[in-house]
Design a protein around this motif. Structure first.
Motif, mmCIF file in Angstrom:
data_model
loop_
_atom_site.group_PDB
_atom_site.id
_atom_site.type_symbol
_atom_site.label_atom_id
_atom_site.label_comp_id
_atom_site.label_asym_id
_atom_site.label_seq_id
_atom_site.Cartn_x
_atom_site.Cartn_y
_atom_site.Cartn_z
ATOM 1 N N LEU A 220 16.210 -38.837 20.151
ATOM 2 C CA LEU A 220 15.867 -37.589 20.820
ATOM 3 C C LEU A 220 16.044 -36.431 19.845
ATOM 4 O O LEU A 220 16.963 -36.436 19.026
ATOM 5 C CB LEU A 220 16.768 -37.363 22.039
ATOM 6 N N ALA A 221 15.163 -35.452 19.922
ATOM 7 C CA ALA A 221 15.277 -34.247 19.098
ATOM 8 C C ALA A 221 14.903 -33.053 19.959
ATOM 9 O O ALA A 221 14.005 -33.147 20.808
ATOM 10 C CB ALA A 221 14.363 -34.333 17.877
ATOM 11 N N VAL A 222 15.583 -31.936 19.774
ATOM 12 C CA VAL A 222 15.319 -30.740 20.585
ATOM 13 C C VAL A 222 15.474 -29.506 19.716
ATOM 14 O O VAL A 222 16.276 -29.485 18.771
ATOM 15 C CB VAL A 222 16.274 -30.692 21.814
ATOM 16 N N ARG A 223 14.672 -28.491 20.019
ATOM 17 C CA ARG A 223 14.724 -27.241 19.265
ATOM 18 C C ARG A 223 14.395 -26.082 20.182
ATOM 19 O O ARG A 223 13.529 -26.188 21.055
ATOM 20 C CB ARG A 223 13.724 -27.272 18.107
ATOM 21 N N ASP A 224 15.086 -24.950 19.962
ATOM 22 C CA ASP A 224 14.728 -23.724 20.657
ATOM 23 C C ASP A 224 13.372 -23.244 20.151
ATOM 24 O O ASP A 224 13.027 -23.413 18.976
ATOM 25 C CB ASP A 224 15.779 -22.645 20.419
ATOM 26 N N LEU A 225 12.624 -22.622 21.038
ATOM 27 C CA LEU A 225 11.266 -22.186 20.723
ATOM 28 C C LEU A 225 11.193 -20.671 20.792
ATOM 29 O O LEU A 225 11.571 -20.065 21.801
ATOM 30 C CB LEU A 225 10.283 -22.803 21.725
ATOM 31 N N GLU A 226 10.725 -20.052 19.719
ATOM 32 C CA GLU A 226 10.532 -18.607 19.717
ATOM 33 C C GLU A 226 9.142 -18.291 20.260
ATOM 34 O O GLU A 226 8.131 -18.752 19.722
ATOM 35 C CB GLU A 226 10.687 -18.044 18.302
ATOM 36 N N LEU A 227 9.090 -17.495 21.306
ATOM 37 C CA LEU A 227 7.831 -17.180 21.966
ATOM 38 C C LEU A 227 7.223 -15.907 21.383
ATOM 39 O O LEU A 227 7.934 -14.936 21.130
ATOM 40 C CB LEU A 227 8.053 -16.982 23.470
ATOM 41 N N PRO A 228 5.918 -15.887 21.180
ATOM 42 C CA PRO A 228 5.268 -14.657 20.719
ATOM 43 C C PRO A 228 5.237 -13.625 21.837
ATOM 44 O O PRO A 228 5.284 -13.960 23.025
ATOM 45 C CB PRO A 228 3.855 -15.125 20.365
ATOM 46 N N ALA A 229 5.154 -12.354 21.451
ATOM 47 C CA ALA A 229 5.114 -11.296 22.460
ATOM 48 C C ALA A 229 3.744 -11.204 23.120
ATOM 49 O O ALA A 229 3.635 -10.922 24.310
ATOM 50 C CB ALA A 229 5.475 -9.952 21.821
ATOM 51 N N ALA A 230 2.662 -11.434 22.357
ATOM 52 C CA ALA A 230 1.311 -11.263 22.897
ATOM 53 C C ALA A 230 0.306 -11.893 21.948
ATOM 54 O O ALA A 230 0.602 -12.166 20.782
ATOM 55 C CB ALA A 230 0.982 -9.785 23.094
ATOM 56 N N TRP A 231 -0.903 -12.127 22.475
ATOM 57 C CA TRP A 231 -2.047 -12.546 21.660
ATOM 58 C C TRP A 231 -3.172 -11.545 21.897
ATOM 59 O O TRP A 231 -3.305 -11.000 22.989
ATOM 60 C CB TRP A 231 -2.545 -13.929 22.056
ATOM 61 N N PRO A 232 -4.023 -11.299 20.891
ATOM 62 C CA PRO A 232 -5.176 -10.427 21.132
ATOM 63 C C PRO A 232 -6.185 -11.100 22.054
ATOM 64 O O PRO A 232 -6.460 -12.284 21.926
ATOM 65 C CB PRO A 232 -5.760 -10.207 19.735
ATOM 66 N N SER A 233 -6.734 -10.347 22.987
ATOM 67 C CA SER A 233 -7.753 -10.877 23.884
ATOM 68 C C SER A 233 -9.043 -11.131 23.117
ATOM 69 O O SER A 233 -9.528 -10.253 22.403
ATOM 70 C CB SER A 233 -8.024 -9.881 25.027
ATOM 71 N N PRO A 234 -9.645 -12.325 23.249
ATOM 72 C CA PRO A 234 -10.906 -12.600 22.551
ATOM 73 C C PRO A 234 -12.043 -11.694 23.007
ATOM 74 O O PRO A 234 -12.966 -11.428 22.252
ATOM 75 C CB PRO A 234 -11.196 -14.065 22.906
ATOM 76 N N SER A 235 -11.979 -11.200 24.240
ATOM 77 C CA SER A 235 -13.087 -10.407 24.765
ATOM 78 C C SER A 235 -12.940 -8.921 24.479
ATOM 79 O O SER A 235 -13.921 -8.230 24.231
ATOM 80 C CB SER A 235 -13.210 -10.628 26.284
ATOM 81 N N THR A 236 -11.690 -8.394 24.482
ATOM 82 C CA THR A 236 -11.493 -6.957 24.320
ATOM 83 C C THR A 236 -10.784 -6.592 23.024
ATOM 84 O O THR A 236 -10.828 -5.444 22.595
ATOM 85 C CB THR A 236 -10.670 -6.391 25.491
ATOM 86 N N GLY A 237 -10.107 -7.558 22.408
ATOM 87 C CA GLY A 237 -9.318 -7.263 21.220
ATOM 88 C C GLY A 237 -7.963 -6.683 21.538
ATOM 89 O O GLY A 237 -7.114 -6.551 20.657
ATOM 90 N N LYS A 238 -7.720 -6.301 22.807
ATOM 91 C CA LYS A 238 -6.421 -5.756 23.200
ATOM 92 C C LYS A 238 -5.417 -6.889 23.397
ATOM 93 O O LYS A 238 -5.778 -8.022 23.678
ATOM 94 C CB LYS A 238 -6.559 -4.954 24.494
ATOM 95 N N ALA A 239 -4.149 -6.527 23.266
ATOM 96 C CA ALA A 239 -3.094 -7.535 23.387
ATOM 97 C C ALA A 239 -2.992 -8.040 24.819
ATOM 98 O O ALA A 239 -2.998 -7.257 25.768
ATOM 99 C CB ALA A 239 -1.759 -6.950 22.950
ATOM 100 N N VAL A 240 -2.927 -9.358 24.959
ATOM 101 C CA VAL A 240 -2.635 -9.989 26.242
ATOM 102 C C VAL A 240 -1.154 -10.328 26.229
ATOM 103 O O VAL A 240 -0.703 -11.176 25.464
ATOM 104 C CB VAL A 240 -3.470 -11.268 26.437
ATOM 105 N N THR A 241 -0.363 -9.623 27.042
ATOM 106 C CA THR A 241 1.077 -9.809 27.032
ATOM 107 C C THR A 241 1.442 -11.141 27.653
ATOM 108 O O THR A 241 0.994 -11.484 28.744
ATOM 109 C CB THR A 241 1.773 -8.669 27.789
#
Length: 307
Positions: A220-241
């Motif tokens: 078994l192996a386990v690791r904490d995962l760092e989550l991103p704050a947002a990704w840019p929207s493919p349709s608008t370019g604005k951040a999707v939180t």
């Protein structure tokens, strides 16, 4: 002779929940469509459906199939306990969702990293494998632990208690590690609490002890995962939180950290289980599931503001 250590890498695709358009309903199996119809709140429905759509988009590209042709089944996979979803043949995957998060983790084939993925390589073993291991991922809100910490502490062993004592974040950290491991094994929360002991919540994640029907700790192996704050929207370019604060409940269920709440933050972990021998996590790549869905005509639009 010493047993060789397997190293498996994982890609985790992230997106917010989004409503399912009529054409995308064809991607769901009959059983999935029935389950989706039973959710009373739109946001719970959309989290479940988005997880299945994203899984089929990811596996469809991996297996060179149309998403609607990806056959997701429930049952035992290579010695794991029954009940986890899988595709056969195909890579192991795991789905998690909470608040504005939908995650799909997939074990990578041996080979170079996917382009554009944020990668955190960890020194590990000599061989990278894509087969013979199962993955589990979990993401949870800290809000329930903030509101009901004393009532939840029996859900984790005392040996995982951090040096400065429990708080909402450390409890949730311990919980997501535990659930990720149990999802990788396939038992889920049916495993007795004391069959699994992880490192203290204020230390790097690892499996200290496992018993009962669980594999040995070195499998078994386990690791904490760092989550991103947002990704840019493919349709608008604005951040999707994707992360941050959440003002609505996550879901009802048996998980001690089920639920959302005002000011919630989210923690996540990823785990592996090997049926073949000792295992280590190689690289964990966090990448944009929103863009992947957009290539299939699905535009991410959160539904958390719905009652």
């Amino acid at each position: 002779m010493p047993t060789s250590l397997l190293t498996a890498s994982v890609t985790i695709w992230c997106t917010p929940p989004t409503p399912c358009l009529p054409g995308q309903a064809a991607w769901l199996s009959a059983d999935e469509a029935v389950k989706a119809s039973r959710f009373r709140r739109p946001v719970d429905h959309d989290r479940f459906v988005t997880g299945r759509l994203l899984t089929r988009a990811v596996l469809g590209e991996r297996l060179h199939q149309a998403p609607e042709d990806v056959d997701i089944r429930l049952g035992a996979r290579e010695g794991a306990a029954p009940g986890r979803p899988y595709v056969g043949p195909g890579p192991s995957f795991s789905i998690a969702h909470a608040g504005s998060w939908v995650l799909v983790a997939v074990v990578d084939p041996a080979g170079p990293p996917l382009p554009g993925a944020a990668s955190a390589a960890v020194p590990g073993a000599a061989v990278d494998v894509g087969a013979g291991v199962d993955v589990g991922v979990d993401v949870e809100s800290t809000a329930p632990a903030r509101a009901h910490l004393a009532d939840l502490l029996d859900a984790v062993p005392a040996g995982e208690r951090p040096a400065d004592g429990w708080d909402a974040e450390s409890f949730t950290r311990s919980w997501v590690r535990r659930e990720a491991v149990l999802k990788a094994v396939g038992t889920g929360l049916l495993a007795p609490r004391d069959d699994l002991l992880l490192s203290r919540a204020d230390r790097p994640a690892r499996v200290v002890h496992s018993g009962g029907l669980l594999p040995a700790p070195d499998r078994l192996a386990v690791r904490d995962l760092e989550l991103p704050a947002a990704w840019p929207s493919p349709s608008t370019g604005k951040a999707v939180t994707l992360g941050g604060r959440e003002g609505h409940p996550r879901r009802s269920g048996t998980s001690p950290s089920a639920g959302g709440g005002e000011g919630a933050t989210y923690l996540a972990a990823v785990a592996l289980r090997s049926a073949r021998g000792p295992v280590a996590l190689g690289s964990v790549r966090v990448t944009d599931g929103t863009a992947l869905l957009a290539r299939h005509g699905i535009t991410a639009r959160t539904t958390l503001d719905q009652p």
